[in-house]
Write a protein that holds these residues in place. Structure first.
Motif, PDB file in Angstrom:
ATOM      1  N   ARG A 151      34.274   8.323 -55.443  1.00  0.00           N
ATOM      2  CA  ARG A 151      32.966   7.977 -56.013  1.00  0.00           C
ATOM      3  C   ARG A 151      32.970   8.054 -57.541  1.00  0.00           C
ATOM      4  NH1 ARG A 151      30.453  11.310 -53.331  1.00  0.00           N
ATOM      5  NH2 ARG A 151      29.670   9.994 -51.662  1.00  0.00           N
ATOM      6  N   ASP A 152      33.589   9.106 -58.094  1.00  0.00           N
ATOM      7  CA  ASP A 152      33.615   9.259 -59.555  1.00  0.00           C
ATOM      8  C   ASP A 152      34.352   8.096 -60.211  1.00  0.00           C
ATOM      9  OD1 ASP A 152      32.196  11.597 -59.342  1.00  0.00           O
ATOM     10  OD2 ASP A 152      33.942  12.907 -59.611  1.00  0.00           O
ATOM     11  N   SER A 153      35.435   7.659 -59.579  1.00  0.00           N
ATOM     12  CA  SER A 153      36.199   6.532 -60.132  1.00  0.00           C
ATOM     13  C   SER A 153      35.390   5.245 -60.073  1.00  0.00           C
ATOM     14  CB  SER A 153      37.506   6.360 -59.359  1.00  0.00           C
ATOM     15  OG  SER A 153      38.350   7.473 -59.570  1.00  0.00           O
ATOM     16  N   ARG A 154      34.646   5.070 -58.992  1.00  0.00           N
ATOM     17  CA  ARG A 154      33.838   3.849 -58.871  1.00  0.00           C
ATOM     18  C   ARG A 154      32.696   3.856 -59.885  1.00  0.00           C
ATOM     19  NH1 ARG A 154      34.377   5.418 -53.600  1.00  0.00           N
ATOM     20  NH2 ARG A 154      32.135   5.661 -53.214  1.00  0.00           N
ATOM     21  N   LYS A 155      32.134   5.011 -60.143  1.00  0.00           N
ATOM     22  CA  LYS A 155      31.077   5.106 -61.167  1.00  0.00           C
ATOM     23  C   LYS A 155      31.628   4.781 -62.546  1.00  0.00           C
ATOM     24  CE  LYS A 155      27.885   8.357 -58.948  1.00  0.00           C
ATOM     25  NZ  LYS A 155      27.290   9.706 -58.974  1.00  0.00           N
ATOM     26  N   LEU A 156      32.804   5.301 -62.839  1.00  0.00           N
ATOM     27  CA  LEU A 156      33.424   5.023 -64.134  1.00  0.00           C
ATOM     28  C   LEU A 156      33.775   3.546 -64.259  1.00  0.00           C
ATOM     29  CD1 LEU A 156      34.380   6.272 -66.791  1.00  0.00           C
ATOM     30  CD2 LEU A 156      36.598   6.699 -65.707  1.00  0.00           C
ATOM     31  N   ALA A 157      34.251   2.954 -63.168  1.00  0.00           N
ATOM     32  CA  ALA A 157      34.559   1.525 -63.175  1.00  0.00           C
ATOM     33  C   ALA A 157      33.311   0.699 -63.458  1.00  0.00           C
ATOM     34  CB  ALA A 157      35.174   1.111 -61.838  1.00  0.00           C
ATOM     35  N   ALA A 158      32.187   1.104 -62.861  1.00  0.00           N
ATOM     36  CA  ALA A 158      30.935   0.388 -63.091  1.00  0.00           C
ATOM     37  C   ALA A 158      30.553   0.422 -64.569  1.00  0.00           C
ATOM     38  CB  ALA A 158      29.830   0.988 -62.234  1.00  0.00           C
ATOM     39  N   GLU A 159      30.762   1.585 -65.203  1.00  0.00           N
ATOM     40  CA  GLU A 159      30.451   1.716 -66.628  1.00  0.00           C
ATOM     41  C   GLU A 159      31.394   0.869 -67.479  1.00  0.00           C
ATOM     42  OE1 GLU A 159      30.633   5.838 -67.596  1.00  0.00           O
ATOM     43  OE2 GLU A 159      29.121   6.415 -66.103  1.00  0.00           O
ATOM     44  N   GLN A 160      32.673   0.962 -67.203  1.00  0.00           N
ATOM     45  CA  GLN A 160      33.662   0.301 -68.066  1.00  0.00           C
ATOM     46  C   GLN A 160      33.702  -1.212 -67.875  1.00  0.00           C
ATOM     47  OE1 GLN A 160      37.562   1.967 -68.328  1.00  0.00           O
ATOM     48  NE2 GLN A 160      36.842   4.043 -68.686  1.00  0.00           N
ATOM     49  N   PHE A 161      33.412  -1.670 -66.655  1.00  0.00           N
ATOM     50  CA  PHE A 161      33.521  -3.100 -66.371  1.00  0.00           C
ATOM     51  C   PHE A 161      32.161  -3.791 -66.255  1.00  0.00           C
ATOM     52  CE2 PHE A 161      37.609  -1.429 -65.031  1.00  0.00           C
ATOM     53  CZ  PHE A 161      38.507  -2.395 -65.462  1.00  0.00           C
ATOM     54  N   GLY A 162      31.075  -3.035 -66.524  1.00  0.00           N
ATOM     55  CA  GLY A 162      29.748  -3.639 -66.511  1.00  0.00           C
ATOM     56  C   GLY A 162      29.290  -4.072 -65.127  1.00  0.00           C
TER      57      GLY A 162
END
Length: 207
Positions: free
Chosen positions: A24-35
């Motif tokens: 989940r933490d990785s997916r949240k970070l991906a959402a931030e970094q990739f918009g």
């Protein structure tokens, strides 16, 4: 007594030796970094990820469904690179276990939920063959924890009875699933606590 002698240690990988492969933490970070819209991505992820983990689809098919269902301003390879980069070695446990394995007297086998590309990457990147004698990975056996079948298959591969096995997992639900089959199971909460249990098991085996 011989039939009950300890023979095999089963270990989860994500949350015990390494970070989770695509948590989940990785997916949240991906959402931030990739918009990305995290809620949308996460909802679709929850529908399809189990299908990926049991090997029914590959990583590209997962990404087609979850990420590249819209035009994106980043490439598939960039996103894959991000996913793989999120795998990190957790402090202490893996390095110590590689040394402890050399004279512990146990066979050590993984039982883990992981998609094939991530699983293959993590085994190679972190030299997990130095710890594990075999890998019972969801992507290869078409079952995932907490399905009792994956634990039964692992015992069959090891040719071991439940009372001859010990299992470590950071998730209590999975530890409990193994425990129900008669496998002595522990929730991994820290390197120190697991190290202490393993040293006690080694003494028990030698007695």
């Amino acid at each position: 007594m011989e039939a009950a002698a300890l023979k095999v240690l089963f270990f989860d990988i994500g949350g015990v030796l390494l970070t989770n492969g695509w948590g989940r933490d990785s997916r949240k970070l991906a959402a931030e970094q990739f918009g990305l819209d995290y809620d949308e991505v996460n909802e679709i992820h929850n529908f399809i990820f189990n299908v990926y983990e049991i090997g029914s689809i590959d990583l590209d098919e997962y990404l087609d469904t979850v990420i590249f269902n819209h035009p994106r301003d980043f490439t598939r390879e960039d996103f894959k690179e991000f996913i793989f980069s999120r795998s990190k070695e957790l402090p202490d446990t893996l390095a110590w276990l590689k040394q402890w394995k050399k004279d512990c007297g146990f066979r050590i086998i993984s039982i883990n939920n992981e998609g094939k590309e991530l699983n293959d990457y993590r085994v190679k990147k972190f030299k997990l063959h130095e710890v594990f004698d075999a890998f019972v990975s969801s992507c290869e056996v078409n079952m995932r924890k907490p399905d009792p079948g994956i634990f039964k298959l692992a015992m069959g591969i090891a040719q071991a009875l439940p009372q001859q096995c010990v299992y470590f997992d950071d998730r209590i639900m999975f530890a409990n699933a193994a425990q129900k089959l008669g496998i002595r199971s522990y929730q991994h909460t820290s390197f120190e606590s697991t190290q202490k249990i393993l040293e006690e098991l080694k003494k028990e085996k030698s007695n």
